[in-house]
Scaffold this motif. Structure first.
Motif, short mmCIF file in Angstrom:
data_model
loop_
_atom_site.label_atom_id
_atom_site.label_comp_id
_atom_site.label_asym_id
_atom_site.label_seq_id
_atom_site.Cartn_x
_atom_site.Cartn_y
_atom_site.Cartn_z
N TRP A 1 24.36 17.04 -75.41
CA TRP A 1 23.14 16.57 -75.40
C TRP A 1 23.06 15.05 -75.74
O TRP A 1 23.66 14.53 -76.36
N LEU B 1 15.60 15.20 -75.93
CA LEU B 1 16.99 15.95 -75.66
C LEU B 1 17.30 15.97 -74.35
O LEU B 1 16.62 17.05 -73.74
N LYS C 1 12.77 18.92 -75.35
CA LYS C 1 14.03 19.37 -75.21
C LYS C 1 13.95 20.03 -73.81
O LYS C 1 13.69 20.86 -73.42
#
Length: 215
Positions: free
Chosen positions: A192, A184, A164
């Motif tokens: 996102w 992400l 992420k």
């Protein structure tokens, strides 16, 4: 013939014993407090903040580093259920260094020239991550790799689970999305975007290939 084989085996054993005995291992156990720089927390001695090639530090429990840089030319092992905090400090893995993380690593900047194995349920949560040319990053199944800022990859990054990036993903080398992995990224609208197969064409990926920790 048998004597030659025995001599060969003996030579290998002597070599193995010499190689293994040259590594100095330091254990952190938070016996007095949680400060990395407190010698009372270490055995057999305090290793300092520059871990040489022939040295290894094993961290157990909760460990706090203040505002200095920790340089790893040898190896660092952060155990399951353990946490290393260096929210104002940096950790740098040198070209000969290796980090094995099964706990939680929370640092300001993580710089990698060597190898990082984020395995088991390990979590790496940093402000910024930079992987320099020649570096290898393994984000294993069930592990998580999170950056509050940018992730700049100039090495090989194999993502097997969750990565992420709250800032920008700057990929100048190899970023592999392995089966079952998720990436992400924030899009231009600030929302996102979940990527589960290949990197977007806007993120360069000039080469491909998968390497392992032993390569």
């Amino acid at each position: 013939m048998i004597s030659v084989l025995l001599l060969g085996c003996l030579s290998l054993l002597v070599f193995w014993f010499h190689a293994s005995s040259t590594e100095q291992v330091y254990f952190f156990s938070a016996r007095e407090d949680n400060l990395y720089e407190n010698p009372a927390n270490w055995s057999p001695a305090y290793p300092g903040t520059h871990i040489r090639e022939e040295e290894k530090i094993v961290l157990r429990g909760m460990v706090y580093i203040t505002d200095y840089k920790l340089n790893i030319a040898g190896s660092m092992d952060l155990g399951l259920g353990s946490t290393l905090y260096a929210l104002a400090g940096d950790v740098q893995i040198g070209a000969t260094g290796q980090l094995t993380n099964r706990g939680e690593l929370m640092v300001n900047r993580l710089i990698n020239e060597g190898k990082i194995n984020n395995s088991a349920s390990g979590k790496i949560d940093v402000m910024e991550y930079t992987a320099l040319p020649g570096a290898y990053t393994h984000n294993g199944p069930e592990a998580a790799f999170i950056t509050a800022g940018n992730l700049h990859n100039q090495g090989v990054f194999n993502n097997y689970n969750l990565c992420k990036v709250r800032g920008k993903l700057i990929n100048e080398a190899v970023f592999n999305m392995l089966p079952g992995s998720r990436l992400l990224l924030r899009n231009e609208a600030g929302k996102w975007e979940v990527i589960e197969k290949e990197l977007p064409s806007s993120i360069q990926q000039p080469t491909s290939g998968i390497m392992g920790l032993d390569d």
